[in-house]
Design a protein around this motif. Structure first.
Motif, mmCIF file in Angstrom:
data_model
loop_
_atom_site.group_PDB
_atom_site.id
_atom_site.type_symbol
_atom_site.label_atom_id
_atom_site.label_comp_id
_atom_site.label_asym_id
_atom_site.label_seq_id
_atom_site.Cartn_x
_atom_site.Cartn_y
_atom_site.Cartn_z
ATOM 1 N N ALA A 63 0.821 -1.206 0.000
ATOM 2 C CA ALA A 63 0.000 0.000 0.000
ATOM 3 C C ALA A 63 0.858 1.261 0.000
ATOM 4 C CB ALA A 63 -0.934 -0.008 1.213
ATOM 5 N N THR A 64 2.159 1.126 0.245
ATOM 6 C CA THR A 64 3.056 2.291 0.257
ATOM 7 C C THR A 64 3.541 2.672 -1.133
ATOM 8 O OG1 THR A 64 4.896 0.786 0.692
ATOM 9 C CG2 THR A 64 3.861 1.859 2.608
ATOM 10 N N ASP A 65 3.401 1.778 -2.118
ATOM 11 C CA ASP A 65 3.937 2.026 -3.457
ATOM 12 C C ASP A 65 2.926 2.764 -4.332
ATOM 13 O OD1 ASP A 65 6.066 0.608 -2.545
ATOM 14 O OD2 ASP A 65 6.024 -0.934 -4.094
ATOM 15 N N ILE A 66 3.394 3.769 -5.044
ATOM 16 C CA ILE A 66 2.525 4.541 -5.926
ATOM 17 C C ILE A 66 2.340 3.797 -7.253
ATOM 18 C CG2 ILE A 66 2.256 6.709 -7.193
ATOM 19 C CD1 ILE A 66 3.795 8.121 -5.051
ATOM 20 N N VAL A 67 1.121 3.828 -7.753
ATOM 21 C CA VAL A 67 0.789 3.291 -9.074
ATOM 22 C C VAL A 67 0.351 4.466 -9.943
ATOM 23 C CG1 VAL A 67 -0.611 1.658 -10.370
ATOM 24 C CG2 VAL A 67 0.049 1.129 -8.024
ATOM 25 N N TRP A 68 0.838 4.495 -11.187
ATOM 26 C CA TRP A 68 0.629 5.644 -12.073
ATOM 27 C C TRP A 68 -0.285 5.288 -13.228
ATOM 28 C CZ3 TRP A 68 2.586 10.158 -10.389
ATOM 29 C CH2 TRP A 68 3.605 10.087 -9.412
ATOM 30 N N ARG A 69 -1.068 6.297 -13.617
ATOM 31 C CA ARG A 69 -2.014 6.111 -14.722
ATOM 32 C C ARG A 69 -2.129 7.412 -15.507
ATOM 33 N NH1 ARG A 69 -6.370 2.983 -16.236
ATOM 34 N NH2 ARG A 69 -8.213 4.061 -17.048
ATOM 35 N N VAL A 70 -2.189 7.330 -16.828
ATOM 36 C CA VAL A 70 -2.480 8.480 -17.685
ATOM 37 C C VAL A 70 -3.902 8.299 -18.212
ATOM 38 C CG1 VAL A 70 -1.929 9.674 -19.828
ATOM 39 C CG2 VAL A 70 -0.082 8.880 -18.336
ATOM 40 N N PHE A 85 -4.325 13.604 -17.933
ATOM 41 C CA PHE A 85 -3.703 13.797 -16.625
ATOM 42 C C PHE A 85 -2.786 12.619 -16.320
ATOM 43 C CE2 PHE A 85 -6.402 17.254 -16.021
ATOM 44 C CZ PHE A 85 -6.345 17.772 -14.733
ATOM 45 N N LEU A 86 -1.737 12.895 -15.568
ATOM 46 C CA LEU A 86 -0.935 11.853 -14.941
ATOM 47 C C LEU A 86 -1.350 11.799 -13.483
ATOM 48 C CD1 LEU A 86 1.457 9.800 -14.928
ATOM 49 C CD2 LEU A 86 2.914 11.723 -14.252
ATOM 50 N N THR A 87 -1.822 10.642 -13.064
ATOM 51 C CA THR A 87 -2.314 10.478 -11.692
ATOM 52 C C THR A 87 -1.569 9.345 -11.011
ATOM 53 O OG1 THR A 87 -4.523 11.315 -12.231
ATOM 54 C CG2 THR A 87 -4.338 9.902 -10.298
ATOM 55 N N GLY A 88 -1.127 9.584 -9.789
ATOM 56 C CA GLY A 88 -0.489 8.557 -8.981
ATOM 57 C C GLY A 88 -1.305 8.301 -7.727
ATOM 58 N N ILE A 89 -1.491 7.036 -7.383
ATOM 59 C CA ILE A 89 -2.270 6.694 -6.195
ATOM 60 C C ILE A 89 -1.528 5.651 -5.354
ATOM 61 C CG2 ILE A 89 -4.404 7.095 -7.495
ATOM 62 C CD1 ILE A 89 -4.914 4.044 -7.247
ATOM 63 N N ARG A 90 -1.842 5.670 -4.071
ATOM 64 C CA ARG A 90 -1.446 4.590 -3.166
ATOM 65 C C ARG A 90 -2.716 3.882 -2.720
ATOM 66 N NH1 ARG A 90 2.276 8.658 -1.277
ATOM 67 N NH2 ARG A 90 4.461 7.961 -1.490
ATOM 68 N N PHE A 91 -2.798 2.603 -2.952
ATOM 69 C CA PHE A 91 -3.965 1.852 -2.515
ATOM 70 C C PHE A 91 -4.021 1.825 -0.985
ATOM 71 C CE2 PHE A 91 -3.353 0.163 -6.821
ATOM 72 C CZ PHE A 91 -4.631 0.316 -7.320
#
Length: 211
Positions: free
Chosen positions: A26-33, A100-106
């Motif tokens: 859950a600490t790792d960022i996942v990126w999406r365009v 957009f470039l979006t980064g999330i942490r689950f």
């Protein structure tokens, strides 16, 4: 050449040893365009119910709207997200569709079936497939995804190797819907000055053009 998948019963009987399932932290960022204007847009945390379209879409056939099924793709690095989003034209268009470039942490770890062998396991070979799963025609990899989804109800999605950037990518099923945070860690339009260097660097490394 990638063969068809085993049956659901055969996949279940084969089991999932620990080294074949990745607990995505859950600490790792996942990126999406993702595009934010125009047709067929989804919010940054929207799971697509229409399909199958892309590599690991597990939607039933025929292609169409399938309530109850959802897929969301992300990459471990921004370069991977950019590579996948603009693979068709190899042009990073910062304007069309206002991407957009979006980064999330689950909000919790995700249980992901490792079909790339990133964790040292050999699942895809052990069950009768091969690593063409990352690059085979979509109709064949979608068949595998449908079978995986039905055979293993305790996994949240699939971890695979991106076809264009080569890094780690994930495809999350609707089972991961509860793991999305209320807000992204970062979400900026590709035209934002703060992303200029990252976009230019990714384009140079990939051999893409920035427009």
């Amino acid at each position: 050449m990638l063969p068809p998948p085993p049956s659901i019963a055969e996949l279940r009987a084969a089991g999932l040893p620990p080294d074949e399932v990745i607990d995505w932290p859950a600490t790792d960022i996942v990126w999406r365009v993702h595009r934010t204007t125009g047709g067929h847009t989804l919010p940054w945390n929207g799971l697509r119910a229409f399909g199958p379209i892309l590599r690991f879409d597990h939607h039933p056939l025929p292609r169409g709207e399938h309530p109850g099924y959802g897929i969301w793709y992300g990459a471990s690095r921004p370069r991977g997200a950019l590579a996948e989003a603009f693979q068709t034209t190899r042009v990073i268009d910062r304007h069309y569709g206002d991407p957009f470039l979006t980064g999330i942490r689950f909000t919790r770890p995700l249980r992901l079936l490792d079909v790339a062998g990133c964790g040292g396991g050999t699942w895809v070979t052990r069950v009768g497939g091969n690593h063409a799963l990352d690059s085979a025609p979509h109709r064949r990899s979608q068949h595998w995804a449908r079978t995986i989804h039905r055979a293993h109800p305790d996994i949240d999605g699939i971890l695979y190797r991106g076809r264009f950037a080569g890094g780690t990518s994930i495809a999350t099923f609707e089972r991961a819907a509860d793991a999305f945070p209320p807000r992204p860690t970062l979400s900026l339009p590709l035209t934002h000055p703060a992303l200029g260097g990252a976009v230019d660097t990714a384009a140079h490394q990939l051999g893409y053009i920035v427009a």
